[in-house]
Design a protein around this motif. Structure first.
Motif, PDB file in Angstrom:
ATOM      1  N   VAL A 261       0.641  -0.831   0.194  1.00  0.00           N
ATOM      2  CA  VAL A 261       0.870  -0.316  -0.161  1.00  0.00           C
ATOM      3  C   VAL A 261       0.667   1.606  -0.082  1.00  0.00           C
ATOM      4  CG1 VAL A 261      -1.672  -1.351   1.198  1.00  0.00           C
ATOM      5  CG2 VAL A 261      -0.256   0.406   2.505  1.00  0.00           C
ATOM      6  N   GLY A 262       0.461   2.528  -0.134  1.00  0.00           N
ATOM      7  CA  GLY A 262       0.763   3.285   0.233  1.00  0.00           C
ATOM      8  C   GLY A 262       1.141   3.867   1.472  1.00  0.00           C
TER       9      GLY A 262
ATOM     10  N   PRO B 201       3.481   6.578   9.084  1.00  0.00           N
ATOM     11  CA  PRO B 201       1.994   6.513   9.051  1.00  0.00           C
ATOM     12  C   PRO B 201       1.835   7.312   8.604  1.00  0.00           C
ATOM     13  CG  PRO B 201       3.487   6.006  11.914  1.00  0.00           C
ATOM     14  CD  PRO B 201       4.568   6.620  10.670  1.00  0.00           C
ATOM     15  N   PRO B 202       0.155   7.260   7.946  1.00  0.00           N
ATOM     16  CA  PRO B 202      -0.692   6.149   7.601  1.00  0.00           C
ATOM     17  C   PRO B 202      -0.459   4.953   6.574  1.00  0.00           C
ATOM     18  CG  PRO B 202      -1.535   8.591   7.055  1.00  0.00           C
ATOM     19  CD  PRO B 202       0.013   9.074   7.471  1.00  0.00           C
ATOM     20  N   ASN B 203      -0.934   4.241   6.424  1.00  0.00           N
ATOM     21  CA  ASN B 203      -0.971   3.066   5.295  1.00  0.00           C
ATOM     22  C   ASN B 203      -1.572   4.666   4.684  1.00  0.00           C
ATOM     23  OD1 ASN B 203       0.642   1.889   6.090  1.00  0.00           O
ATOM     24  ND2 ASN B 203      -0.495  -0.150   6.985  1.00  0.00           N
TER      25      ASN B 203
ATOM     26  N   VAL C  85      -4.976  16.504   6.296  1.00  0.00           N
ATOM     27  CA  VAL C  85      -4.441  17.976   7.180  1.00  0.00           C
ATOM     28  C   VAL C  85      -3.480  19.041   6.211  1.00  0.00           C
ATOM     29  CG1 VAL C  85      -5.855  17.132   9.748  1.00  0.00           C
ATOM     30  CG2 VAL C  85      -3.082  17.136   8.869  1.00  0.00           C
ATOM     31  N   GLU C  86      -3.416  19.802   6.453  1.00  0.00           N
ATOM     32  CA  GLU C  86      -2.046  20.375   5.957  1.00  0.00           C
ATOM     33  C   GLU C  86      -1.055  20.254   6.865  1.00  0.00           C
ATOM     34  OE1 GLU C  86      -0.629  25.306   5.260  1.00  0.00           O
ATOM     35  OE2 GLU C  86      -2.648  24.709   5.985  1.00  0.00           O
ATOM     36  N   GLY C  87      -0.168  19.596   5.808  1.00  0.00           N
ATOM     37  CA  GLY C  87       1.447  18.997   6.595  1.00  0.00           C
ATOM     38  C   GLY C  87       1.917  18.385   6.244  1.00  0.00           C
ATOM     39  N   LEU C  88      -0.213  17.460   6.007  1.00  0.00           N
ATOM     40  CA  LEU C  88       0.904  15.878   6.141  1.00  0.00           C
ATOM     41  C   LEU C  88       1.146  14.775   5.049  1.00  0.00           C
ATOM     42  CD1 LEU C  88       0.489  12.805   6.747  1.00  0.00           C
ATOM     43  CD2 LEU C  88      -2.637  12.990   5.842  1.00  0.00           C
ATOM     44  N   ALA C  89       1.995  14.839   4.670  1.00  0.00           N
ATOM     45  CA  ALA C  89       2.839  14.128   2.901  1.00  0.00           C
ATOM     46  C   ALA C  89       2.488  13.116   2.635  1.00  0.00           C
ATOM     47  CB  ALA C  89       3.802  14.233   2.843  1.00  0.00           C
ATOM     48  N   LEU C  90       1.550  12.330   1.740  1.00  0.00           N
ATOM     49  CA  LEU C  90       1.528  10.799   1.840  1.00  0.00           C
ATOM     50  C   LEU C  90       2.009  10.402  -0.109  1.00  0.00           C
ATOM     51  CD1 LEU C  90      -2.669  11.183   2.620  1.00  0.00           C
ATOM     52  CD2 LEU C  90      -0.571  10.410   3.666  1.00  0.00           C
ATOM     53  N   ALA C  91       2.907   9.052   0.261  1.00  0.00           N
ATOM     54  CA  ALA C  91       3.132   8.832  -1.250  1.00  0.00           C
ATOM     55  C   ALA C  91       1.692   7.840  -1.635  1.00  0.00           C
ATOM     56  CB  ALA C  91       4.414   7.477  -0.851  1.00  0.00           C
ATOM     57  N   VAL C  92       0.883   7.673  -2.725  1.00  0.00           N
ATOM     58  CA  VAL C  92       0.238   6.997  -3.230  1.00  0.00           C
ATOM     59  C   VAL C  92      -0.011   6.337  -4.032  1.00  0.00           C
ATOM     60  CG1 VAL C  92      -2.051   7.423  -4.520  1.00  0.00           C
ATOM     61  CG2 VAL C  92      -1.304   8.671  -2.331  1.00  0.00           C
ATOM     62  N   GLU C  93      -0.076   5.002  -3.897  1.00  0.00           N
ATOM     63  CA  GLU C  93       1.150   4.085  -5.245  1.00  0.00           C
ATOM     64  C   GLU C  93      -0.046   3.203  -5.140  1.00  0.00           C
ATOM     65  OE1 GLU C  93       3.993   1.928  -3.600  1.00  0.00           O
ATOM     66  OE2 GLU C  93       4.049   3.006  -2.164  1.00  0.00           O
ATOM     67  N   PRO C  94      -0.921   3.128  -6.957  1.00  0.00           N
ATOM     68  CA  PRO C  94      -1.781   1.895  -6.407  1.00  0.00           C
ATOM     69  C   PRO C  94      -0.494   0.763  -7.327  1.00  0.00           C
ATOM     70  CG  PRO C  94      -2.651   3.930  -7.828  1.00  0.00           C
ATOM     71  CD  PRO C  94      -1.515   4.649  -7.105  1.00  0.00           C
ATOM     72  N   MET C  95      -0.756  -1.133  -7.377  1.00  0.00           N
ATOM     73  CA  MET C  95      -0.416  -1.690  -8.268  1.00  0.00           C
ATOM     74  C   MET C  95      -1.832  -2.814  -8.970  1.00  0.00           C
ATOM     75  SD  MET C  95       2.360  -2.564  -5.183  1.00  0.00           S
ATOM     76  CE  MET C  95       2.109  -0.977  -3.637  1.00  0.00           C
ATOM     77  N   VAL C  96      -1.558  -2.366 -10.182  1.00  0.00           N
ATOM     78  CA  VAL C  96      -2.596  -3.282  -9.972  1.00  0.00           C
ATOM     79  C   VAL C  96      -2.212  -3.646 -11.860  1.00  0.00           C
ATOM     80  CG1 VAL C  96      -4.812  -2.759 -11.821  1.00  0.00           C
ATOM     81  CG2 VAL C  96      -3.594  -0.897 -10.349  1.00  0.00           C
TER      82      VAL C  96
ATOM     83  N   HIS D 282       2.548  -0.208 -11.966  1.00  0.00           N
ATOM     84  CA  HIS D 282       3.463   0.273 -10.281  1.00  0.00           C
ATOM     85  C   HIS D 282       3.410   1.926 -10.484  1.00  0.00           C
ATOM     86  CE1 HIS D 282       5.895   1.466  -6.768  1.00  0.00           C
ATOM     87  NE2 HIS D 282       5.507   1.559  -6.556  1.00  0.00           N
ATOM     88  N   PHE D 283       2.888   2.348 -10.252  1.00  0.00           N
ATOM     89  CA  PHE D 283       2.283   3.972 -10.218  1.00  0.00           C
ATOM     90  C   PHE D 283       2.303   4.753  -8.620  1.00  0.00           C
ATOM     91  CE2 PHE D 283       1.882   3.503 -14.869  1.00  0.00           C
ATOM     92  CZ  PHE D 283       2.793   4.468 -15.778  1.00  0.00           C
ATOM     93  N   GLU D 284       3.040   5.804  -8.557  1.00  0.00           N
ATOM     94  CA  GLU D 284       3.346   6.664  -7.339  1.00  0.00           C
ATOM     95  C   GLU D 284       4.054   8.043  -7.957  1.00  0.00           C
ATOM     96  OE1 GLU D 284       5.537   5.468  -2.861  1.00  0.00           O
ATOM     97  OE2 GLU D 284       6.664   5.280  -4.659  1.00  0.00           O
ATOM     98  N   HIS D 285       3.269   9.034  -6.502  1.00  0.00           N
ATOM     99  CA  HIS D 285       3.896  10.149  -6.167  1.00  0.00           C
ATOM    100  C   HIS D 285       3.621  10.364  -5.274  1.00  0.00           C
ATOM    101  CE1 HIS D 285       4.909  11.922 -10.396  1.00  0.00           C
ATOM    102  NE2 HIS D 285       3.941  11.852 -10.799  1.00  0.00           N
ATOM    103  N   SER D 286       4.020  11.456  -4.253  1.00  0.00           N
ATOM    104  CA  SER D 286       4.367  11.986  -2.826  1.00  0.00           C
ATOM    105  C   SER D 286       3.032  13.273  -3.556  1.00  0.00           C
ATOM    106  CB  SER D 286       5.821  12.018  -2.282  1.00  0.00           C
ATOM    107  OG  SER D 286       6.672  11.284  -2.211  1.00  0.00           O
TER     108      SER D 286
END
Length: 271
Positions: A172-173, A183-185, A199-210, A236-240
């Motif tokens: 998962v991302g 965290p978080p997943n 919330v502002e200041g949270l950074a996430l990596a989103v990465e679908p694997m299909v 697989h693609f991902e961006h932060s």
């Protein structure tokens, strides 16, 4: 600072540093997209990446991470993620998923692309398109005050709307910042409105694997490479990314995601 569940909330200045790392990752992936060709090994691809990362004043996130030997993950065809660069020769008709991370001043960027090498089948091209678009639909669903699984639901809904694809659930991302995995997943499936607040200041990596077949996977004896059980192709693609009061900001996209977000009718939050 850290908030609930160990989630790291960054200041605007820290997000700006993540953007610097993100640009190194984005530029490296574009270089690799142009460089990959039949006849080269995945290790040669890795060497190009490491040279570019280091010459940009950054450090590869992956090299030495829990003993990983590469600066990128290079996963070919039925390899989903975490392929170790080595002597495997890339062939015409392969699809290669390339995952890349970089650290600048202690802050991380992480992104991935899947590239077709020469002519490939329509099924492979569709898989690549669906996976990349699903990632962007995830960003489009994110807004301040929303929840992490708003992203998850948007990714899954888009993939399901495109055909009978498998969505890998075991990987998962994730949150990202002063460490590559935090965290978080960020699952690529699920009901909206669940999980931590965006919330502002949270950074996430989103990465679908299909995958073209069943979503089940197994781990090779190298303890890294993940393959599909049924041998079907994987992408697989991902961006932060982060959210500002203005909108979404894709930290690892060269234009911050501005063009694609506009296409999707989503406000751009970059600065």
């Amino acid at each position: 600072m850290f908030k609930e569940r160990g989630i790291e909330i960054k200041s605007p200045e820290q997000i700006d540093k993540m953007r610097v790392a993100g640009l190194v990752v984005g530029e490296t992936l574009e270089l690799l997209r142009r460089s990959v060709k039949a006849g080269m090994t995945t290790l040669e691809l890795d060497e190009i990446a490491e040279d570019n990362i280091r010459s940009s004043g950054a450090t590869p996130s992956f090299k030495g991470y829990h003993g990983f030997t590469g600066s990128i993950c290079a996963s070919v065809n039925d390899e989903v993620v975490h392929g170790i660069p080595g002597d495997r020769v890339i062939a015409e008709g392969d699809i290669v998923s390339i995952d890349c991370g970089a650290i600048v001043d202690g802050w991380h960027g992480d992104a991935a692309i899947t590239v077709a090498v020469g002519p490939v089948g329509d099924d492979a091209l569709d898989l690549i398109r669906v996976t990349e678009e699903a990632m962007w639909r995830g960003f489009a669903a994110a807004s301040l005050g929303g929840r992490v699984t708003d992203i998850s639901h948007a990714v899954e809904s888009y993939v399901r709307s495109q055909g009978d694809y498998g969505i890998v659930e075991d990987y998962v991302g994730h949150g990202i910042g002063s460490a590559m995995h935090q965290p978080p997943n960020v699952p690529n499936f699920g009901r909206p409105g669940k999980g931590p607040k965006l919330v502002e200041g949270l950074a996430l990596a989103v990465e679908p694997m299909v995958v073209l077949g069943d979503q089940a996977t197994y781990l090779l004896g190298d303890d890294w490479t993940v393959k599909t059980d049924d041998g079907s192709l994987a992408a697989h693609f991902e961006h932060s990314f982060t959210l500002t009061p203005q909108g979404a900001w894709i930290l690892t996209a060269l234009d911050g995601g501005e063009a694609k977000l506009a296409e999707l009718g989503v406000p751009f939050g970059g600065r």
